[in-house]
Design a protein around this motif. Structure first.
Motif, PDB file in Angstrom:
ATOM      1  N   ALA A 117      21.920 -41.309 -38.855  1.00 47.50           N
ATOM      2  CA  ALA A 117      22.374 -39.922 -38.769  1.00 47.50           C
ATOM      3  C   ALA A 117      23.795 -39.880 -39.311  1.00 47.50           C
ATOM      4  N   ILE A 118      24.011 -39.136 -40.383  1.00 48.22           N
ATOM      5  CA  ILE A 118      25.332 -39.070 -41.026  1.00 48.22           C
ATOM      6  C   ILE A 118      25.930 -37.686 -40.776  1.00 48.22           C
ATOM      7  N   CYS A 119      27.091 -37.668 -40.160  1.00 50.88           N
ATOM      8  CA  CYS A 119      27.744 -36.391 -39.876  1.00 50.88           C
ATOM      9  C   CYS A 119      28.033 -35.652 -41.185  1.00 50.88           C
ATOM     10  N   LYS A 120      27.864 -34.360 -41.155  1.00 51.99           N
ATOM     11  CA  LYS A 120      27.971 -33.549 -42.370  1.00 51.99           C
ATOM     12  C   LYS A 120      29.302 -33.755 -43.094  1.00 51.99           C
ATOM     13  N   ASP A 121      30.401 -33.795 -42.352  1.00 51.35           N
ATOM     14  CA  ASP A 121      31.704 -33.926 -42.999  1.00 51.35           C
ATOM     15  C   ASP A 121      31.921 -35.306 -43.601  1.00 51.35           C
ATOM     16  N   ILE A 122      31.175 -36.314 -43.093  1.00 50.44           N
ATOM     17  CA  ILE A 122      31.314 -37.680 -43.604  1.00 50.44           C
ATOM     18  C   ILE A 122      30.769 -37.784 -45.025  1.00 50.44           C
ATOM     19  N   PHE A 123      29.722 -37.027 -45.348  1.00 54.64           N
ATOM     20  CA  PHE A 123      29.146 -37.077 -46.692  1.00 54.64           C
ATOM     21  C   PHE A 123      30.200 -36.822 -47.777  1.00 54.64           C
ATOM     22  N   SER A 124      31.151 -35.968 -47.491  1.00 53.83           N
ATOM     23  CA  SER A 124      32.127 -35.567 -48.510  1.00 53.83           C
ATOM     24  C   SER A 124      33.415 -36.389 -48.484  1.00 53.83           C
ATOM     25  N   ARG A 125      33.509 -37.314 -47.558  1.00 53.79           N
ATOM     26  CA  ARG A 125      34.721 -38.126 -47.474  1.00 53.79           C
ATOM     27  C   ARG A 125      34.580 -39.397 -48.304  1.00 53.79           C
ATOM     28  N   THR A 126      35.712 -40.011 -48.605  1.00 52.75           N
ATOM     29  CA  THR A 126      35.744 -41.187 -49.481  1.00 52.75           C
ATOM     30  C   THR A 126      35.591 -42.466 -48.665  1.00 52.75           C
ATOM     31  N   THR A 127      34.777 -43.377 -49.169  1.00 51.05           N
ATOM     32  CA  THR A 127      34.620 -44.693 -48.548  1.00 51.05           C
ATOM     33  C   THR A 127      35.169 -45.769 -49.488  1.00 51.05           C
ATOM     34  N   VAL A 128      35.746 -46.809 -48.900  1.00 54.86           N
ATOM     35  CA  VAL A 128      36.240 -47.934 -49.693  1.00 54.86           C
ATOM     36  C   VAL A 128      35.248 -49.084 -49.689  1.00 54.86           C
ATOM     37  N   TRP A 129      34.118 -48.887 -49.008  1.00 55.04           N
ATOM     38  CA  TRP A 129      33.141 -49.981 -48.911  1.00 55.04           C
ATOM     39  C   TRP A 129      32.509 -50.239 -50.272  1.00 55.04           C
ATOM     40  N   PRO A 130      32.447 -51.497 -50.708  1.00 57.52           N
ATOM     41  CA  PRO A 130      31.876 -51.795 -52.030  1.00 57.52           C
ATOM     42  C   PRO A 130      30.345 -51.736 -52.009  1.00 57.52           C
ATOM     43  N   LEU A 131      29.796 -51.423 -53.159  1.00 58.16           N
ATOM     44  CA  LEU A 131      28.342 -51.466 -53.312  1.00 58.16           C
ATOM     45  C   LEU A 131      27.853 -52.907 -53.272  1.00 58.16           C
ATOM     46  N   VAL A 132      26.668 -53.104 -52.695  1.00 55.56           N
ATOM     47  CA  VAL A 132      26.066 -54.434 -52.568  1.00 55.56           C
ATOM     48  C   VAL A 132      24.778 -54.445 -53.371  1.00 55.56           C
ATOM     49  N   GLU A 133      24.757 -55.232 -54.420  1.00 50.46           N
ATOM     50  CA  GLU A 133      23.594 -55.219 -55.311  1.00 50.46           C
ATOM     51  C   GLU A 133      22.461 -56.098 -54.811  1.00 50.46           C
ATOM     52  N   THR A 134      22.788 -57.256 -54.248  1.00 50.60           N
ATOM     53  CA  THR A 134      21.763 -58.229 -53.892  1.00 50.60           C
ATOM     54  C   THR A 134      21.416 -58.135 -52.411  1.00 50.60           C
ATOM     55  N   LEU A 135      20.134 -57.941 -52.141  1.00 54.32           N
ATOM     56  CA  LEU A 135      19.640 -57.916 -50.771  1.00 54.32           C
ATOM     57  C   LEU A 135      19.087 -59.273 -50.384  1.00 54.32           C
ATOM     58  N   PRO A 136      19.088 -59.609 -49.101  1.00 56.43           N
ATOM     59  CA  PRO A 136      18.363 -60.803 -48.674  1.00 56.43           C
ATOM     60  C   PRO A 136      16.870 -60.597 -48.887  1.00 56.43           C
ATOM     61  N   ARG A 137      16.155 -61.691 -48.978  1.00 54.63           N
ATOM     62  CA  ARG A 137      14.706 -61.598 -49.126  1.00 54.63           C
ATOM     63  C   ARG A 137      14.137 -60.907 -47.885  1.00 54.63           C
ATOM     64  N   LEU A 138      13.423 -59.785 -48.102  1.00 50.48           N
ATOM     65  CA  LEU A 138      12.970 -58.970 -46.969  1.00 50.48           C
ATOM     66  C   LEU A 138      11.730 -59.541 -46.307  1.00 50.48           C
ATOM     67  N   ARG A 139      10.982 -60.329 -47.034  1.00 49.87           N
ATOM     68  CA  ARG A 139       9.780 -60.908 -46.443  1.00 49.87           C
ATOM     69  C   ARG A 139       9.932 -62.407 -46.376  1.00 49.87           C
ATOM     70  N   THR A 140       9.996 -62.926 -45.184  1.00 50.89           N
ATOM     71  CA  THR A 140      10.101 -64.375 -44.996  1.00 50.89           C
ATOM     72  C   THR A 140       8.836 -64.880 -44.326  1.00 50.89           C
ATOM     73  N   GLY A 141       8.306 -65.967 -44.808  1.00 54.11           N
ATOM     74  CA  GLY A 141       7.061 -66.503 -44.281  1.00 54.11           C
ATOM     75  C   GLY A 141       7.239 -67.139 -42.913  1.00 54.11           C
ATOM     76  N   VAL A 142       6.137 -67.212 -42.186  1.00 54.45           N
ATOM     77  CA  VAL A 142       6.102 -67.888 -40.894  1.00 54.45           C
ATOM     78  C   VAL A 142       5.556 -69.286 -41.126  1.00 54.45           C
ATOM     79  N   GLY A 143       6.286 -70.289 -40.676  1.00 52.20           N
ATOM     80  CA  GLY A 143       5.866 -71.664 -40.893  1.00 52.20           C
ATOM     81  C   GLY A 143       4.526 -71.976 -40.245  1.00 52.20           C
ATOM     82  N   VAL A 144       3.726 -72.760 -40.940  1.00 53.65           N
ATOM     83  CA  VAL A 144       2.400 -73.127 -40.443  1.00 53.65           C
ATOM     84  C   VAL A 144       2.526 -74.240 -39.409  1.00 53.65           C
ATOM     85  N   ASP A 145       1.876 -74.045 -38.276  1.00 56.29           N
ATOM     86  CA  ASP A 145       1.773 -75.092 -37.256  1.00 56.29           C
ATOM     87  C   ASP A 145       0.488 -75.867 -37.536  1.00 56.29           C
ATOM     88  N   ARG A 146       0.629 -77.115 -37.995  1.00 52.96           N
ATOM     89  CA  ARG A 146      -0.554 -77.892 -38.386  1.00 52.96           C
ATOM     90  C   ARG A 146      -1.503 -78.116 -37.215  1.00 52.96           C
TER      91      ARG A 146
END
Length: 551
Positions: free
Chosen positions: A156-185
């Motif tokens: 939920a983003i407050c309406k006035d926040i949308f128009s304000r400036t952020t110094v946070w940098p953009l992040v291009e690389t995401l972690p792998r979203l799907r990680t496998g579950v190890g097989v129990d032999r």
């Protein structure tokens, strides 16, 4: 960079192609930014519930987080039904809503409600953004949470926040979203021993088996197993294959029940849906699922918690020396023939008769593309789709555990937007269509073309059928419907009424070939379902009090 620009650019970098929403005061600064770029397509819906349904349907198709938006207060509240579908079916959805200005938080202002409290039951993560430099961290967390844990995340983003400036940098690389579950032999080996000992196995394939369908088929051939398909697995295996016996549950087949009555092992592969009242008491079960939460609480079930695609090759190597029981294979093939014969008998109608829903579904399976996406609404017709539609390689999208009506049309819109060159077919009931009929204009506005098939029997068929089955007098289920053909035409969409069996197949063929959107108003009979539970030839694991109740 303004927060509204940051959110838009960050979502673009992460591969978001659509945002489904309805305009409202608290998100207007963000809509201004979205409207000035071309990489993300904004889909202006007629109702927020439909916007969330579209996002859920996209997520079910792509497996990646899909995005919906709404304004504060009533807009956010209207999202809940569609978000609940994503929650119930583990579909990754990111809901970004507007909130009142920061200085109004907690006050008696219009459209203010603490959204985190409102959405908490449905969300893996929910927070309010009240400072511009918080946006980068929480947007990243919300997107990754939805994608990796397969569920709903909310900002939920407050309406006035949308128009304000952020110094946070953009992040291009995401972690792998799907990680496998190890097989129990040890788990794999113990389950393999059960498979080796089984002479009359049955495999239940679920939605989670779709990516490993070929391996599942090899497994069935190796151990000589009958194959049952949940609705989500329809299209994973061609139902003409001689080991397939249809589905399970009320949408299942008599042949499947007979196979379970004689089976000595049930193997559930990627099936989180497990109708206990259709499973014989005492039948051992092996279940493979990567998510331990979806493993069923069952006294005779042995779980293998791992990725199905990792387990099946190990089993196939372990079972190289196993030969299937020839007598069981022959019996399964006889059941397969009876399964097909049962459907043929059900759809045997005179040419001038009113169309039965099972006749419609059977006819549809003869004319759709093998790789079509079928968007199903909820109702009696969805059970008949499971029973009478002969799947080949189609992909059904539906509201699985939430079972909301009104889902079919929004799901078809999302499917077509994401697959413009692939055939999409929507199947809706007359009641369900009227819940989201405004989205006809959404489809028209975006020049989408797909057949919209309306099962028009002037009743909430499944509810009426349930009342009859339990000895109740049907009440509140009959519908006074509008003229759906005129309704479609008012939206700039072609409409056609189909009133008898002899008109059905030509109309379906024409609709499948059309380059425009077309609504087929199929005049159908009142509910024709028979209760599968009454045909169970064994003592089930769990009785169903609802169906045994006499009123």
């Amino acid at each position: 960079m303004q927060v509204a620009q940051y959110v838009t650019e960050q979502l673009r970098m992460w591969g978001v192609k659509h945002i489904y929403g309805v305009a409202g005061d608290a998100i207007l600064p963000w809509l201004d930014v979205i409207g000035k770029q071309k990489d993300i397509r904004y889909i202006a819906c007629r109702h927020e519930s439909a916007a969330a349904m579209m996002a859920a349907a996209e997520a079910k198709w792509t497996g990646r987080p899909a995005v919906c938006t709404a304004t504060s207060g009533p807009g956010t509240l209207n999202l809940l039904n569609g978000l609940a579908d994503a929650y119930a079916d583990h579909a990754p959805v990111l809901a970004i809503t507007g909130q009142v200005e920061t200085h109004k938080l907690g006050g008696p202002y219009k459209q203010y409600v603490p959204q985190e409290d409102l959405l908490r039951p449905l969300c893996l993560y929910s927070t309010t953004v009240a400072h511009p430099d918080a946006i980068g961290n929480v947007l990243h967390r919300a997107y990754v949470t939805a994608g990796s844990q397969k569920g709903v995340a909310h900002l939920a983003i407050c309406k006035d926040i949308f128009s304000r400036t952020t110094v946070w940098p953009l992040v291009e690389t995401l972690p792998r979203l799907r990680t496998g579950v190890g097989v129990d032999r040890g788990e794999v080996e113990h389950a393999a021993e059960l498979l080796l000992q089984a002479k009359k196995p049955v495999i239940l394939m679920g939605t989670g088996s779709r990516e490993s369908a070929n391996l599942c088929l090899q497994m069935a051939e190796k151990i000589g197993a009958a194959l049952l398909l949940t609705l989500g697995a329809k299209g994973t295996v061609d139902e003409a294959y001689p080991l397939v016996l249809g589905g399970l549950g009320e949408g299942g087949s008599r042949a499947g029940l007979e196979a379970l009555a004689q089976a000595d092992l049930l193997v559930a592969l990627g099936a989180s849906w497990f109708p206990r009242s259709f499973i014989p008491a005492g039948l051992p079960v092996v279940q493979v699922d990567h998510n331990p939460i979806t493993v069923h609480a069952h006294p005779r079930l042995f779980p293998v918690t791992a990725e199905l695609g990792d387990v099946l090759p190990l089993w196939l190597r372990r079972l190289e020396g196993k030969s299937p029981d020839s007598g069981w294979i022959q019996q399964v093939k006889r059941w397969h023939a009876s399964f097909w014969q049962e459907i043929e008998q059900l759809v045997d109608q005179g040419t001038d008769e009113l169309i039965k829903p099972e006749t419609l579904m059977h006819a549809l399976s003869q004319v759709v593309d093998d790789n079509a996406i079928i968007a199903l609404d909820t109702g009696e017709h969805s059970i008949w789709f499971n029973r009478a539609f002969r799947g080949t390689a189609q992909f059904p999208i539906f509201s699985g555990k939430w079972r909301t009506m009104g889902y079919g049309l929004p799901a078809a819109i999302a499917a077509k937007l994401n697959n413009p060159d692939r055939q999409v077919v929507a199947i809706v009931g007359d009641g369900g269509l009227q819940m989201t009929a405004g989205e006809l204009m959404t489809a028209a506005a975006h020049n989408l073309s797909f057949p919209l098939i309306v099962v028009n029997n002037k009743t909430l068929g499944l509810e009426e059928w349930k009342m009859v089955q339990t000895g109740l007098a049907p009440f509140g289920t009959r519908l006074e419907n509008p003229d759906f053909v005129k309704w479609a035409e008012a939206c700039g969409i072609e409409g056609r009424r189909v009133s008898a069996v002899h008109e059905l197949l030509p109309a379906l063929k024409e609709a499948m070939k059309s380059q425009n959107m077309i609504l087929l108003d199929i005049q159908c009979t009142l509910p024709t379902l028979t209760e599968r539970k009454r045909e169970i030839p064994f003592q089930a694991q769990a009785t169903n009090v609802y169906n045994e109740r006499k009123v």
